[in-house]
Design an enzyme around this catalytic site. Structure first.
Site, PDB file in Angstrom:
ATOM      1  N   GLY A  97       0.820  -1.209   0.000  1.00 57.07           N
ATOM      2  CA  GLY A  97       0.000   0.000   0.000  1.00 57.07           C
ATOM      3  C   GLY A  97       0.854   1.260   0.000  1.00 57.07           C
ATOM      4  O   GLY A  97       0.516   2.256  -0.645  1.00 57.07           O
ATOM      5  N   ASP A 323       0.668  -0.463  12.965  1.00 53.73           N
ATOM      6  CA  ASP A 323       1.037  -1.744  12.337  1.00 53.73           C
ATOM      7  C   ASP A 323       1.277  -2.858  13.358  1.00 53.73           C
ATOM      8  O   ASP A 323       1.498  -4.007  12.985  1.00 53.73           O
ATOM      9  CB  ASP A 323       2.306  -1.564  11.497  1.00 53.73           C
ATOM     10  CG  ASP A 323       2.036  -0.729  10.260  1.00 53.73           C
ATOM     11  OD1 ASP A 323       0.867  -0.641   9.842  1.00 53.73           O
ATOM     12  OD2 ASP A 323       2.994  -0.149   9.724  1.00 53.73           O
TER      13      ASP A 323
HETATM   14  C1  S3P Z   1       3.024   3.641   6.290  1.00 62.00           C
HETATM   15  C2  S3P Z   1       1.952   4.204   6.926  1.00 62.00           C
HETATM   16  C3  S3P Z   1       0.917   3.428   7.620  1.00 62.00           C
HETATM   17  C4  S3P Z   1       1.344   1.990   7.865  1.00 62.00           C
HETATM   18  C5  S3P Z   1       2.018   1.391   6.681  1.00 62.00           C
HETATM   19  C6  S3P Z   1       3.244   2.179   6.291  1.00 62.00           C
HETATM   20  C7  S3P Z   1       4.003   4.519   5.625  1.00 62.00           C
HETATM   21  O1  S3P Z   1      -0.257   3.410   6.854  1.00 62.00           O
HETATM   22  O2  S3P Z   1       0.228   1.210   8.232  1.00 62.00           O
HETATM   23  O3  S3P Z   1       2.421   0.054   6.973  1.00 62.00           O
HETATM   24  O4  S3P Z   1       5.122   4.055   5.303  1.00 62.00           O
HETATM   25  O5  S3P Z   1       3.678   5.695   5.421  1.00 62.00           O
HETATM   26  P1  S3P Z   1      -1.353   4.599   6.994  1.00 62.00           P
HETATM   27  O6  S3P Z   1      -0.634   5.842   6.862  1.00 62.00           O
HETATM   28  O7  S3P Z   1      -2.335   4.360   5.884  1.00 62.00           O
HETATM   29  O8  S3P Z   1      -1.969   4.382   8.339  1.00 62.00           O
END
Ligand code: S3P
Length: 444
Positions: A97, A323
């Site tokens: 993501g 996380d």
């Molecule tokens: C991340 C932000 C978090 C986290 C993801 C990594 C990042 O997600 O859960 O594993 O590297 O910016 P969200 O910002 O959608 O909460």
């Protein structure tokens, strides 16, 4: 496709000194900013996991010369903010993501179009949260129904700066808008409703870009930057990932007789919610040898076994431990008393629905875990995990959290679909066995 099954034998204490792999969030950003910088950026401690490699390959596909990773070392020949080239195939972000959301912000500022795809898990994750602000900035984005991937992004070299209040506390959305802001005319301003990881802001500054941060009240912060500047190549030393260390922090807390040091872990205050929550639960955790490495604080984390107790997790800590909840639920199962998590609805849109999937997994091993809309209620300490077969639902952190649960079980726990552990934690099994867990990994 080949998959992997973990079989965890109960028992044992967790002892030794270990180093877990590099921070995933910082590894992604090192490739992104190194590629957009002028000059040659060197990276050490890079996470050689599938997620950060997806980002690396995407920039290679956009014409950036990148050597490595080899033993955590990467060399990036930056092309400058305007130097990316149109890739001749769609960019596959795999399970990541972070790759998809941050890259969307960068691609929004390019003079070309490209398509971002992902695996079964990523294809179900919400992208409207980045489509909305990027559309306001002038990018044209096509998605599947309800804003799901793949995304087709037609960028524009003349983005509009926006003033954007994030609808949820998300570092990915904040970073997406800030990265697009590099390509916008004027000042981009993002307001986050609660603190989220600030690696993008820190690393932009490390590359010589001015970013202002201003606290608006006890929780909200505004972040502003001007478009049209330049990034200057630098060296990035990536600390070990506190999110990976968390599995071992919980393992060493719940296994009697444990005494473990996890070296060189990033302890950026926007990431240390897991330590605060475990300490509130009675964990024996000390930070040793605190120092700063390339703009990020690091420490050796010393964990000794302790009897944990159930708590109501303060909501302010939720984004700072976002996380780590799969393994924190395991800690709650071993704790005496009830742990209540609220205000964590974001867990439902991670690599899996981590509220439902963890409640199912804990119930399968006989723990009283009740999912709620925005969290979970775990009645801990009543019974040890029983033998069961768990499915990870394409989620690396479910695979690893349930491995830790197996430590205090009364019989072996089997976890199916664990190849995903390679997205964030290559060699998890070797390291686990080296400190006293007894886990076998079978290819099936
Ligand atoms: C991340 C932000 C978090 C986290 C993801 C990594 C990042 O997600 O859960 O594993 O590297 O910016 P969200 O910002 O959608 O909460």
């Amino acid at each position: 496709m080949k998959n992997i099954r973990f079989i965890v034998q109960p028992g044992g204490s967790i002892t030794g000194r270990i180093r877990v792999p590099g921070d995933k969030s910082i590894s992604h950003r090192s490739i992104m900013l190194g590629s957009l910088a002028e000059g040659v950026t060197t990276v050490t401690g890079f996470l050689e996991g599938e997620d950060s490699l997806a980002t690396l390959k995407a920039f290679q596909a956009m014409g950036v010369e990148i050597q490595g990773p080899s033993d955590g070392k990467v060399t990036i020949h930056g092309v400058g903010l305007k130097g990316l080239k149109q890739p001749n195939h769609s960019l596959n972000m795999g399970n990541s993501g972070t790759s998809m959301r941050l890259l969307s912000g960068i691609i929004a500022g390019q003079a070309f179009a490209s398509e971002l795809t992902g695996d079964a898990s990523l294809s179900k994750r919400p992208m409207k949260r980045v489509i909305d602000p990027l559309t306001l900035m002038g990018a044209k984005i096509e998605s599947q129904d309800k804003g799901l991937p793949p995304l087709k992004i037609q960028g524009s070299e003349q983005l509009n700066a926006i003033d954007y209040t994030l609808p949820m506390a998300s570092a990915q959305v904040k970073s997406c808008v800030l990265l697009a802001g590099l390509y916008a005319q004027g000042t981009t301003r993002v307001v986050e409703p609660a603190p989220t990881r600030d690696h993008t802001e820190r690393m932009l500054r490390g590359f010589g870009y001015q970013v202002s941060t201003n606290k608006l009240d006890a929780l909200a912060t505004e972040i502003t930057l001007q478009g049209g500047g330049r990034l200057t190549a630098t060296h990035i030393d990536v600390p070990s990932d506190i999110s990976s260390a968390a599995f071992y922090m919980v393992a060493a807390s719940i296994a009697p007789g444990s005494d473990l040091v996890i070296e060189h872990v990033g302890i950026n205050p926007t990431r240390t919610g897991v330590i605060d929550i475990l300490k509130l639960m009675g964990a024996n955790i000390t930070l040793e040898n605190q120092r700063e490495v390339g703009g990020e604080p690091v420490a050796d984390i010393h964990v000794r076994a302790a009897q944990l107790k159930g708590i109501a997790i303060p909501e302010a800590l939720v984004p700072l431990a976002i996380d780590e909840f799969p393994v924190l639920f395991v800690a709650a199962s071993a704790a005496q008393g009830t742990t209540v998590l609220t205000g964590a609805e974001e867990l439902r849109v991670k690599e899996s629905d981590r509220i439902q999937v963890m409640a199912d997994a804990l119930q399968a091993v006989g723990i009283d875990a009740q999912p709620t809309e925005d969290g979970m209620i775990v009645h801990g300490g009543q019974q040890k995990p029983q033998a069961s077969e768990i499915i990870s639902h394409h989620d690396h952190r479910i695979s690893m959290a349930m491995t830790v649960a197996g430590l205090t079980a009364v019989a072996p726990i089997t976890i199916e679909d664990c190849a995903n552990v390679n997205t964030s934690f290559p060699r998890f099994i070797e390291l686990a066995n080296s400190v006293g867990l007894r886990v076998a990994s079978e290819s099936i």
